[in-house]
Design a protein around this motif. Structure first.
Motif, PDB file in Angstrom:
ATOM      1  N   ARG A  40     -24.388 110.050 -60.189  1.00 52.44           N
ATOM      2  CA  ARG A  40     -23.142 109.358 -59.810  1.00 52.44           C
ATOM      3  C   ARG A  40     -23.099 107.986 -60.461  1.00 52.44           C
ATOM      4  NH1 ARG A  40     -24.984 108.513 -53.480  1.00 52.44           N
ATOM      5  NH2 ARG A  40     -26.742 107.151 -53.908  1.00 52.44           N
ATOM      6  N   SER A  95     -13.652 111.090 -53.861  1.00 50.04           N
ATOM      7  CA  SER A  95     -12.865 110.847 -52.641  1.00 50.04           C
ATOM      8  C   SER A  95     -11.406 111.106 -53.008  1.00 50.04           C
ATOM      9  CB  SER A  95     -13.000 109.386 -52.197  1.00 50.04           C
ATOM     10  OG  SER A  95     -14.351 109.050 -52.082  1.00 50.04           O
ATOM     11  N   ARG A 122     -17.936 118.311 -53.981  1.00 47.47           N
ATOM     12  CA  ARG A 122     -17.774 117.898 -52.586  1.00 47.47           C
ATOM     13  C   ARG A 122     -16.566 116.977 -52.521  1.00 47.47           C
ATOM     14  NH1 ARG A 122     -22.268 114.278 -51.087  1.00 47.47           N
ATOM     15  NH2 ARG A 122     -20.927 112.462 -50.957  1.00 47.47           N
ATOM     16  N   ALA A 140     -18.802 114.251 -56.288  1.00 50.93           N
ATOM     17  CA  ALA A 140     -18.268 114.030 -54.936  1.00 50.93           C
ATOM     18  C   ALA A 140     -17.120 113.024 -54.925  1.00 50.93           C
ATOM     19  CB  ALA A 140     -19.399 113.550 -54.026  1.00 50.93           C
ATOM     20  N   ARG A 155     -24.119 117.821 -58.163  1.00 53.92           N
ATOM     21  CA  ARG A 155     -22.807 117.770 -57.496  1.00 53.92           C
ATOM     22  C   ARG A 155     -21.961 116.623 -58.027  1.00 53.92           C
ATOM     23  NH1 ARG A 155     -22.744 112.598 -55.400  1.00 53.92           N
ATOM     24  NH2 ARG A 155     -24.002 112.290 -53.564  1.00 53.92           N
ATOM     25  N   ASP A 160     -14.859 114.208 -50.596  1.00 53.41           N
ATOM     26  CA  ASP A 160     -15.206 113.202 -49.574  1.00 53.41           C
ATOM     27  C   ASP A 160     -13.963 112.787 -48.803  1.00 53.41           C
ATOM     28  OD1 ASP A 160     -17.828 113.329 -50.222  1.00 53.41           O
ATOM     29  OD2 ASP A 160     -17.973 111.361 -51.149  1.00 53.41           O
ATOM     30  N   TYR A 187     -19.786 106.666 -44.801  1.00 51.90           N
ATOM     31  CA  TYR A 187     -20.051 107.427 -46.029  1.00 51.90           C
ATOM     32  C   TYR A 187     -21.552 107.584 -46.249  1.00 51.90           C
ATOM     33  CZ  TYR A 187     -21.652 107.464 -50.808  1.00 51.90           C
ATOM     34  OH  TYR A 187     -22.398 107.710 -51.927  1.00 51.90           O
ATOM     35  N   CYS A 192     -23.016 111.359 -46.509  1.00 51.99           N
ATOM     36  CA  CYS A 192     -23.465 111.769 -47.838  1.00 51.99           C
ATOM     37  C   CYS A 192     -24.872 112.372 -47.782  1.00 51.99           C
ATOM     38  CB  CYS A 192     -23.408 110.544 -48.756  1.00 51.99           C
ATOM     39  SG  CYS A 192     -23.953 110.854 -50.415  1.00 51.99           S
ATOM     40  N   LEU A 219     -22.854 102.903 -57.047  1.00 54.60           N
ATOM     41  CA  LEU A 219     -23.481 103.384 -55.803  1.00 54.60           C
ATOM     42  C   LEU A 219     -25.005 103.209 -55.810  1.00 54.60           C
ATOM     43  CD1 LEU A 219     -21.168 106.455 -55.352  1.00 54.60           C
ATOM     44  CD2 LEU A 219     -21.326 104.506 -53.808  1.00 54.60           C
TER      45      LEU A 219
HETATM   46  N1  GLU Z   1     -17.057 109.740 -52.879  1.00 53.52           N
HETATM   47  C1  GLU Z   1     -17.754 108.680 -53.537  1.00 53.52           C
HETATM   48  C2  GLU Z   1     -16.818 108.013 -54.541  1.00 53.52           C
HETATM   49  O1  GLU Z   1     -15.828 108.630 -54.945  1.00 53.52           O
HETATM   50  C3  GLU Z   1     -18.971 109.147 -54.325  1.00 53.52           C
HETATM   51  C4  GLU Z   1     -20.062 109.587 -53.445  1.00 53.52           C
HETATM   52  C5  GLU Z   1     -21.364 109.948 -54.160  1.00 53.52           C
HETATM   53  O2  GLU Z   1     -21.340 110.369 -55.315  1.00 53.52           O
HETATM   54  O3  GLU Z   1     -22.394 109.834 -53.502  1.00 53.52           O
HETATM   55  O4  GLU Z   1     -17.081 106.894 -54.925  1.00 53.52           O
END
Ligand code: GLU
Length: 287
Positions: free
Chosen positions: A188, A12, A42, A10, A8, A44, A170, A174, A192
Motif C-alpha cells: 500500500r 475506500s 477489499r 483496499a 490485496r 473499505d 480503520y 484493517c 500508511l
Molecule cells: N482504505 C485505505 C485507503 O484508501 C487503505 C487501507 C490499506 O491499504 O491498508 O487509504
C-alpha cells in the motif's frame, strides 16, 4: 512449505479511483501476480459518512476495465460482527475509554501516526467513550519490504483509538480484515507506513501472525498526497494505456517498446515487474 502469496488492494469508496489509487492497485497486483499469488479486493466502506455505494460499484467496474480482476471481493461493512468479536478478545487490562473532546484532542502534539495522547483518561475508569489500546509495549520499528527498517522515535508512541462511539477505527478493522482474508503481504501507499506499528501491535495482542508489509511511493502535488476528495481526478478507463504508461514510468519500470495495445502492455509490465527499480523516496511529485 511456504504459504501461498495473498495480496490485496483496499480502496475506500469515498470517490472514484485516481492516478494515486491506481498506482496502489497496480503495485499490489504486480507483486501478487509476480509471486504467483492471489490478489484480493477489499472495499473499505465502514466509514458511512465518507463511503458511497455507487463509488464501490464504480471502483469494481473501473478495475475490471483495467483488466485487474480480483480473486475475491470483500466489503468491510459486512464484517461489523467480526470486529466486535475480535475486540472482545482483547483483555480489558489493555484498553480504556476516553471521553476527551475533539477540541482537546486537536491541541495535542501531532506524531507520525496521529496525535500523541497524554493519557488523561487512563485512570478515570470510564464506561463509555472512545476505546484506546494501551501502547506501552508497542514496538515502533518494523521491517518494510521496500524501504527496509523503518525507525520511529519512541516519543511518537501513543495509546490509540480502536473504536469510537460511531464505530470501529480503520486501524483495527484493517487488522481483522487482513486476517480474515488470509493476506500474507500488505502492499500500500507510503502514507500508511506509520500506522503499521499499531497494526502489528494489535496482531500481537490478538495472537495473529503479521503479514509482511511493503509501502510504495505515492503521487503528491505541492507536497500533499493527492486524494479522492482533493486533486485526484478520476481515471478514465478509455485512457488506460496512457495511465499505465505514466504509472510504469513513475515507478522506473522498463517500458516495453513497440507495444500499442493495453493488454500487451499489462502482460509485459507484469513479466518485467521489478520492485527494486521503484524509488525509495516516499512520494512522486506530479507535475
Ligand atoms: N482504505 C485505505 C485507503 O484508501 C487503505 C487501507 C490499506 O491499504 O491498508 O487509504
Amino acid at each position: 512449505m511456504n504459504k501461498r502469496y495473498i495480496g490485496r488492494f483496499a480502496p475506500s469508496p469515498s470517490g472514484s479511483l485516481h492516478i494515486g489509487s491506481m498506482t496502489s492497485a497496480f503495485v499490489s497486483y504486480f507483486e501478487a501476480k509476480h509471486n504467483n499469488g492471489l490478489w484480493k479486493l477489499r472495499i473499505d466502506d465502514i466509514d458511512e459518512e465518507r463511503s458511497k455505494k455507487n463509488y464501490a460499484e464504480e471502483i469494481i467496474i473501473t478495475l475490471e476495465k483495467f483488466a485487474l480482476i480480483p480473486d475475491e471481493i470483500y466489503f468491510q461493512s459486512e464484517h461489523i460482527k467480526d470486529y466486535q468479536n475480535y475486540l472482545n478478545e482483547l483483555s480489558e487490562k489493555d484498553t480504556y475509554f476516553c471521553d476527551c473532546s475533539r477540541k482537546t484532542l486537536q491541541q495535542l502534539p501531532q506524531g507520525l501516526a496521529g496525535s500523541i495522547y497524554n493519557q488523561t483518561c487512563l485512570e478515570k475508569n470510564l464506561k463509555y467513550g472512545a476505546m484506546r489500546l494501551k501502547a506501552d509495549e508497542m514496538k515502533l520499528d518494523f521491517y518494510d519490504q521496500h524501504y527496509g527498517l523503518i525507525k520511529i522515535p519512541s516519543s511518537h508512541k501513543s495509546d490509540f483509538i480502536i473504536k469510537r462511539k460511531e464505530g470501529f477505527s480503520y486501524i483495527f478493522c484493517c487488522v481483522i480484515d487482513d486476517y480474515l482474508q488470509k493476506i500474507t503481504h500488505v502492499v500500500r501507499g507510503s502514507d500508511l507506513t506509520y500506522s503499521t506499528p499499531q497494526q502489528i501491535f494489535i496482531q500481537k495482542k490478538l495472537g495473529i501472525i503479521s503479514p509482511k508489509y511493503m509501502h510504495h511511493p505515492i503521487f503528491s502535488l505541492n507536497g500533499k498526497k493527492i486524494s479522492k476528495s482533493d486533486q485526484g481526478e478520476p481515471v478514465i478507463p478509455e485512457n488506460r494505456f496512457e495511465i499505465l504508461m505514466q504509472i510504469l514510468k513513475s515507478l522506473h519500470q522498463n517500458i516495453p517498446k513497440n507495444i500499442r495495445n493495453y493488454n500487451d502492455l499489462l502482460t509485459q509490465a507484469l513479466t518485467f515487474w521489478d520492485n527494486s527499480k521503484v524509488s525509495k523516496s516516499f512520494d512522486i511529485a506530479m507535475d
